[in-house]
Write a protein that holds these residues in place. Sequence first.
Motif, PDB file in Angstrom:
ATOM      1  N   TYR A 203      60.194  24.790  16.668  1.00  0.00           N
ATOM      2  CA  TYR A 203      60.050  25.663  15.500  1.00  0.00           C
ATOM      3  C   TYR A 203      60.561  24.976  14.244  1.00  0.00           C
ATOM      4  N   ASP A 204      61.725  24.330  14.324  1.00  0.00           N
ATOM      5  CA  ASP A 204      62.243  23.620  13.153  1.00  0.00           C
ATOM      6  C   ASP A 204      62.688  22.195  13.499  1.00  0.00           C
ATOM      7  N   TRP A 388      50.196  16.777   8.364  1.00  0.00           N
ATOM      8  CA  TRP A 388      50.230  17.560   7.138  1.00  0.00           C
ATOM      9  C   TRP A 388      49.336  16.882   6.103  1.00  0.00           C
ATOM     10  N   ASP A 405      47.666  22.024   7.445  1.00  0.00           N
ATOM     11  CA  ASP A 405      48.352  21.414   8.584  1.00  0.00           C
ATOM     12  C   ASP A 405      47.439  21.503   9.797  1.00  0.00           C
ATOM     13  N   ARG A 432      49.814  24.034  13.482  1.00  0.00           N
ATOM     14  CA  ARG A 432      50.780  23.174  14.176  1.00  0.00           C
ATOM     15  C   ARG A 432      51.183  23.825  15.494  1.00  0.00           C
ATOM     16  N   THR A 451      50.087  27.685  14.609  1.00  0.00           N
ATOM     17  CA  THR A 451      50.368  28.492  13.431  1.00  0.00           C
ATOM     18  C   THR A 451      50.038  27.686  12.184  1.00  0.00           C
ATOM     19  N   TYR A 454      53.730  28.515   6.495  1.00  0.00           N
ATOM     20  CA  TYR A 454      55.142  28.774   6.769  1.00  0.00           C
ATOM     21  C   TYR A 454      55.568  30.069   6.093  1.00  0.00           C
ATOM     22  N   ASP A 457      55.164  32.730   3.177  1.00  0.00           N
ATOM     23  CA  ASP A 457      53.818  32.702   2.617  1.00  0.00           C
ATOM     24  C   ASP A 457      52.970  33.798   3.271  1.00  0.00           C
ATOM     25  N   VAL A 460      50.257  32.962   6.047  1.00  0.00           N
ATOM     26  CA  VAL A 460      50.593  32.490   7.391  1.00  0.00           C
ATOM     27  C   VAL A 460      49.790  33.269   8.425  1.00  0.00           C
ATOM     28  N   ASP A 488      54.447  34.233  12.335  1.00  0.00           N
ATOM     29  CA  ASP A 488      54.248  32.947  13.009  1.00  0.00           C
ATOM     30  C   ASP A 488      54.570  33.070  14.493  1.00  0.00           C
ATOM     31  N   LYS A 505      57.731  38.557  12.434  1.00  0.00           N
ATOM     32  CA  LYS A 505      58.267  38.592  11.087  1.00  0.00           C
ATOM     33  C   LYS A 505      59.336  39.676  11.022  1.00  0.00           C
TER      34      LYS A 505
END
Length: 714
Positions: A203-204, A388, A405, A432, A451, A454, A457, A460, A488, A505
């Motif tokens: 995820y990150d 990207w 992406d 991604r 997804t 990000y 936004d 998404v 996401d 979300k």
Amino acid sequence: MLLSREFKVFPLTLLAAWPIGCAGEAPGDEASIQVAADEEADRAERGGASPALVRADSCEDVASTVKARLIEAMEAQLESSLSEAMAAATYSCENYGEEEEEEEEEEEEESDAASEYSETNTQVADVDEADFVKNDGGYLYVLADGRFRVLDAWPAAQAHALSSVKIKGTPRRMYVHADTAVIYSSLDEMVGDGGYGECTYGYDCDFTGDGHKLQITVLDISNRARPRRIREVVFNGSYLNSRRVGKDVHTAVVFPELEVPGLTYWPDSLPQTYCGLQDDGFTQTEVQALFEKVRLANLKRIEAAPLSKLLPSVTDARLVGNKVHIKRGPLSSCSEVYLAQTGDTRGFLSLVSFAIGEQTPVEASTIMSRPGAVYGTKDSLYVAVRHWRDPDDAWFAGLEEDVTDATTVHKFALAPGGGAAEYAASGVVKGRVLNQFAMDEHHGAFRIATTSGYLPDPNVHSTVSVLREQGSRLVEIGRIDDIAPTEDIRSVRFRGDVGFVVTFKKTDPLFVLDLADPAAPGIKGELKIPGFSTYMHLMDRDHLLTMGYDADDQGDFAWFQGIQLQVIDVSDLANPEVLDKEVIGTRGSTSEAATDHLAFTYFKARDLLAVPMTICEGGGGGEYGDLMTFSGLLVYRVTVDGGFTLLGGVPHEEPETPQAWSGKCNNWWTDSASKVKRSVFMEDWVFSIAPDLVNVASLDDLAHPAVSIPLTGH
């Protein structure tokens, strides 16, 4: 300040054909190089980039592509430096800123085995995944404190350390098959700029490897009391991921973005400053000329770089009888390398294969690719690479104009008997990929959930694409698009003709996907509940056992809260239903199993679930819990009819008190930080495994371990 176009004195070259030999002889003149570059640029502009890989015809072909990527990267970095220098030659410093080895010898002991025991929690049946803990019901194998350790684990009440072997570097993952252990370790030497290291839940973080040289150590453990080193294989690349199918081990090794020593990006005679070059007497024309000299010098260094220094290589030391046989060389010959057509790729990825118990050299299939998430079946291995969009580069042909992406997917066909896997096909999808569970192969169709965009936004959304191999391409034949706008993906799981996707979300929509017709997939059902799942386990055909986080709805968003377990009935695909739910602790509570499926132990034979936990209490809303009340392993009985029954916890740390606070509750949801990392069931016993200690407890008395085995020292 960016360099305006009128100051740009050299182009960003994209060389397609460069007459260079395998040893790195000088190329033709610069004019011919530029013609080739212009032709390649025209092709890219007309058709866009392609995800497909092209087999190299020769070493010259490999050198051409490799060095073209090096020149492209060099000139991009040099242009950035020139922009700074041109600004410094424009502004005086007065107004600058106004714009802005060892073995323990013990006698071998006989060990019985438990009649039932848990094994590594893998995604695909009969496809093993490497981990730092393995178990065969009689022995427990653990990598800890730089050593491969064997614990005589049965009977559990008499479990004890049996032997250990020092492993070079930092041992991280392994396989144990029959009487052989295959151990992956990271050596101290770096190969490139490093990476994210361990990334299981993307995820990150990104799937890059750790940037350290990889060593594979093979041990003969037929005598568990005295493991014997029989092979060491060292790569000039890093471990990415792997799979074991029977005795065949397939390892994805990622090699750093290509570099040539000695390249410079600022003229020696030019002061490195952000202003005032004009005060030192340097005009813009002189600055441009100095940078042009640097560019030409860099070109010569790249041209002279031998190809052998740029390609993946291996050193394989094998013990045959009483002699060590060492083989050094490239992993793949030039004609076996597949080259990328995307401009953002400047490194290699090799899928290395060998058979446990065989003495033949390792085999490899090498492609030009960046690293990515890995998914494997008995017959195939897929690498999904994130991209990207760069407005200055060609984008993938066939994707919509607003797609920024994308994920390329490369498929390898696995060969039995330790033979080299064969590169099969490539494709591209929008968005991604989250992790390995977002991919699946079923009856020749490859499904992948992605997804786009990000949060926060509003554009998404998520997509499930269905691809099928057609020649050397993975072609999209079906798609479900615009899933959960403004949310996401947090977890995915596939089961035959059905898929499950969780987005988030502020609530947890579980989407049930009908994938029976690959050309016409659709959403079959939906369930909205608070929180979100980060991992979904297939409890049985009709039920999901999920783990994730509870959430506190705040209107436009939601705060994540404590760890949440659920049993979800999906027997009616159109109407999924939560049968039971267990929330553990408050915000700041964490579990290794929330983002790493290898820490999630569901022992179906006895309806048992073990999850590492750091439990925090207090807090609420956006406030973290203020006290850690438990750190160890929680054990549940889980059934469809009875839901979750907490049997107790195996402690590993003393709980905090207001007088002894240590700040262990500020845990972000994607960063697992529980003390316990793994667990193993053997009949009615559980082994709770932390980096420094294994606690062995009976299910009848989890709070008081019968045995504690240190994992430090010899």
